[in-house]
Design an enzyme around this catalytic site. Structure first.
Site, mmCIF file in Angstrom:
data_model
loop_
_atom_site.group_PDB
_atom_site.id
_atom_site.type_symbol
_atom_site.label_atom_id
_atom_site.label_comp_id
_atom_site.label_asym_id
_atom_site.label_seq_id
_atom_site.Cartn_x
_atom_site.Cartn_y
_atom_site.Cartn_z
ATOM 1 N N CYS A 259 0.827 -1.218 0.000
ATOM 2 C CA CYS A 259 0.000 0.000 0.000
ATOM 3 C C CYS A 259 0.855 1.259 0.000
ATOM 4 O O CYS A 259 0.930 1.996 -0.963
ATOM 5 C CB CYS A 259 -0.905 0.013 1.232
ATOM 6 S SG CYS A 259 -2.002 -1.386 1.313
HETATM 7 N N1 SAJ Z 1 5.430 1.894 9.543
HETATM 8 C C1 SAJ Z 1 6.386 2.619 10.246
HETATM 9 N N2 SAJ Z 1 5.970 3.434 11.259
HETATM 10 C C2 SAJ Z 1 4.647 3.541 11.599
HETATM 11 C C3 SAJ Z 1 3.699 2.795 10.873
HETATM 12 C C4 SAJ Z 1 4.108 1.972 9.854
HETATM 13 O O1 SAJ Z 1 7.589 2.538 9.963
HETATM 14 O O2 SAJ Z 1 4.346 4.283 12.537
HETATM 15 C C5 SAJ Z 1 5.865 1.041 8.430
HETATM 16 C C6 SAJ Z 1 5.516 -0.419 8.629
HETATM 17 O O3 SAJ Z 1 6.561 -1.096 9.277
HETATM 18 C C7 SAJ Z 1 5.347 -0.893 7.183
HETATM 19 C C8 SAJ Z 1 4.812 0.328 6.463
HETATM 20 O O4 SAJ Z 1 5.152 1.452 7.277
HETATM 21 O O5 SAJ Z 1 6.591 -1.235 6.628
HETATM 22 C C9 SAJ Z 1 3.297 0.302 6.226
HETATM 23 O O6 SAJ Z 1 2.721 0.080 7.476
HETATM 24 P P1 SAJ Z 1 1.111 0.199 7.702
HETATM 25 O O7 SAJ Z 1 0.872 0.148 9.192
HETATM 26 O O8 SAJ Z 1 0.566 1.342 6.955
HETATM 27 O O9 SAJ Z 1 0.599 -1.193 7.164
HETATM 28 P P2 SAJ Z 1 -0.019 -1.560 5.753
HETATM 29 O O10 SAJ Z 1 0.851 -1.266 4.607
HETATM 30 O O11 SAJ Z 1 -0.524 -2.952 5.905
HETATM 31 O O12 SAJ Z 1 -1.218 -0.547 5.638
HETATM 32 C C10 SAJ Z 1 -2.510 -1.017 5.638
HETATM 33 C C11 SAJ Z 1 -3.283 0.107 5.025
HETATM 34 N N3 SAJ Z 1 -4.576 -0.376 4.683
HETATM 35 C C12 SAJ Z 1 -5.006 -0.095 3.419
HETATM 36 O O13 SAJ Z 1 -4.351 0.541 2.625
HETATM 37 C C13 SAJ Z 1 -6.328 -0.605 3.066
HETATM 38 C C14 SAJ Z 1 -3.389 1.272 6.000
HETATM 39 O O14 SAJ Z 1 -4.325 2.238 5.489
HETATM 40 C C15 SAJ Z 1 -3.837 0.808 7.352
HETATM 41 O O15 SAJ Z 1 -3.940 1.936 8.225
HETATM 42 C C16 SAJ Z 1 -2.798 -0.172 7.871
HETATM 43 O O16 SAJ Z 1 -2.881 -1.326 6.994
HETATM 44 C C17 SAJ Z 1 -3.096 -0.609 9.298
HETATM 45 O O17 SAJ Z 1 -3.498 0.283 10.083
HETATM 46 O O18 SAJ Z 1 -2.846 -1.784 9.605
#
Ligand code: SAJ
Length: 418
Positions: A259
């Protein structure tokens, strides 16, 4: 109703199974024969869909999986949940185009097509609709209905269930919106109608740009706080005590997944194409996040140098190779870039990833080992990239000669945080 869900991945399969559970007859269509074979065998490859749930809807006959387009005939509603990757920074919508042509060939008057794949504003009306009309000889809005409803799948999110997450819904006209809202009302606890597909397409991108930019902000803060002698982690925890107007994000070794590193760039590409302007926030955020693996390697080299251990020839153990904590997915994971940089500098790199099945290291650029006390003690340096629940953090602290902790989970004289 007779439903088709085209694309049975982390978005399509949960939707297909849920639609079958609420008594639709669902055909899960995917062009990947291996996936279809696993689905027919009741073997789920999507972490949020237990195989038992899949087998139940297979056994009841409510769900069937196929790679045969002929099985799409007669659908009332078809939902497109195919990937929308970037190819060299350019959105690749070929999966949507191919799927639209296939569905168009089976489109009947009165049927509905909904796009869920994340894409730039305008795709539904400017790309999908014309392909459906051309392939079917029918007129959108008049003969068949069309809309967009973005996915909000959060893999492994235990707080928000699939059906408990509010669902944006849109249609190219009132009739389309009405039918599409009715379909999703039967699956989700809350649906949120918007005035048209472009609004829904843009809303989804705003959701992900918001995260990308804020994660890149704390990543840049981490790189600045270190030389300023401030713990960015403690400062973030302190800031997070503010009960309003703040949302906690934490630094990391980079931004992975299907994403965040991808979807926002759809918007920056569209803005550049249509307006000839840069979308500076997205470009800067992407640049900062893509720099994090280099920063991790620089910190590691400095730490080893201080210990009189040149990086070249050192043994480095990476802990946590998937793209986010407790995830099983490797896509766009920053660990691959960290490993590549270390290998280029002459380090002997191993990886420990408890969330990847044994022997599934074919997609990795490092050999997979157990996160055992022996492996950890034998390394010159350990890098905690993902603080998976399966890791024994106390054992790591005790046995590692040096740890670069990218998640601020460890402490001790042998530990440094990002
Ligand atoms: N990450 C960080 N710091 C943070 C949060 C995330 O470094 O504070 C990194 C994670 O390790 C990862 C990347 O960013 O490598 C993405 O993390 P993410 O929490 O956004 O996880 P995703 O990619 O699974 O995002 C999905 C998204 N859902 C959709 O696009 C439908 C996002 O909108 C959701 O908020 C997220 O899941 C979630 O909350 O689990």
């Amino acid at each position: 109703m007779q439903i088709v869900v085209a694309g049975q991945g982390y978005v399509g399969l949960p939707l297909a199974v849920r639609a079958a559970e609420v008594s639709h007859r669902v055909v899960g269509y995917d062009v990947d024969l291996d996936r279809v074979k696993r689905l027919i065998a009741g073997d789920s490859y999507v972490e949020d869909v237990a195989s038992a749930r899949l087998r139940a809807v297979l056994d009841s006959g409510a769900y069937s999986a196929t790679a045969d387009a002929a099985a799409l005939a007669g659908f009332d509603i078809a939902v497109i949940t195919v990937p929308t990757p970037l190819r060299d920074g350019v959105p690749d919508l070929t999966y949507i185009e191919t799927c639209a042509r296939t569905l168009g060939e089976h489109l009947r008057p009165g049927a509905t097509v909904v796009l869920e794949s994340t894409t730039y504003p305008g795709t539904t009306e400017e790309l999908l609709l014309p392909i459906l009309e051309k392939a079917s000889g029918l007129k959108g809005g008049l003969d068949f209905l069309v809309g967009f409803s973005p996915e909000r799948i959060a893999p492994g999110n235990v707080r928000w269930s699939f059906e408990g997450t509010p669902k944006l819904v849109s249609g190219i006209d009132a009739r389309s919106l009405n039918v599409i809202k009715g379909f999703y009302d039967g699956i989700f606890q809350t649906t949120v109608p918007v005035s048209g597909p472009k609004v829904a397409e843009m809303a989804k991108l705003i959701e992900n740009v918001f995260r990308l930019v804020n994660i890149s902000l704390v990543n840049e803060m981490a790189m600045l706080a270190k030389p300023l002698g401030v713990s960015v982690w403690e400062a973030i925890d302190a800031a997070a005590t503010k009960p309003f107007g703040f949302m906690r994000f934490t630094p990391g070794p980079g931004v992975g997944g299907h994403c965040l590193p991808v979807d926002p760039l759809f918007l920056s590409w569209k803005v550049q194409q249509e307006l000839g302007l840069p979308f500076r926030f997205v470009e800067l955020a992407d640049e900062v996040n893509r720099h994090m693996p280099d920063y991790v390697v620089r910190r590691l080299a400095e730490a080893l140098d201080k210990r009189g251990v040149p990086l070249n020839g050192s043994r480095v153990l990476l802990l946590g190779l998937t793209y986010k904590i407790n995830a099983t997915d490797l896509r766009e994971s920053p660990s691959a870039r960290v490993a590549e940089l270390l290998i280029d500098l002459g380090a002997e790199v191993r990886g420990a990833e408890p969330n990847i099945p044994e022997g599934d290291d074919t997609k990795l650029n490092v050999p997979l080992v157990d996160a055992s006390a022996e492996e950890i003690a034998a390394a010159d340096a350990v890098v905690l990239l993902m603080d998976h629940a399966r890791f024994d953090l106390a054992m790591i602290e005790k046995n590692a000669p040096y740890v670069l902790d990218c998640r601020n989970r460890l402490s001790g004289p042998n530990v440094e945080t990002l």
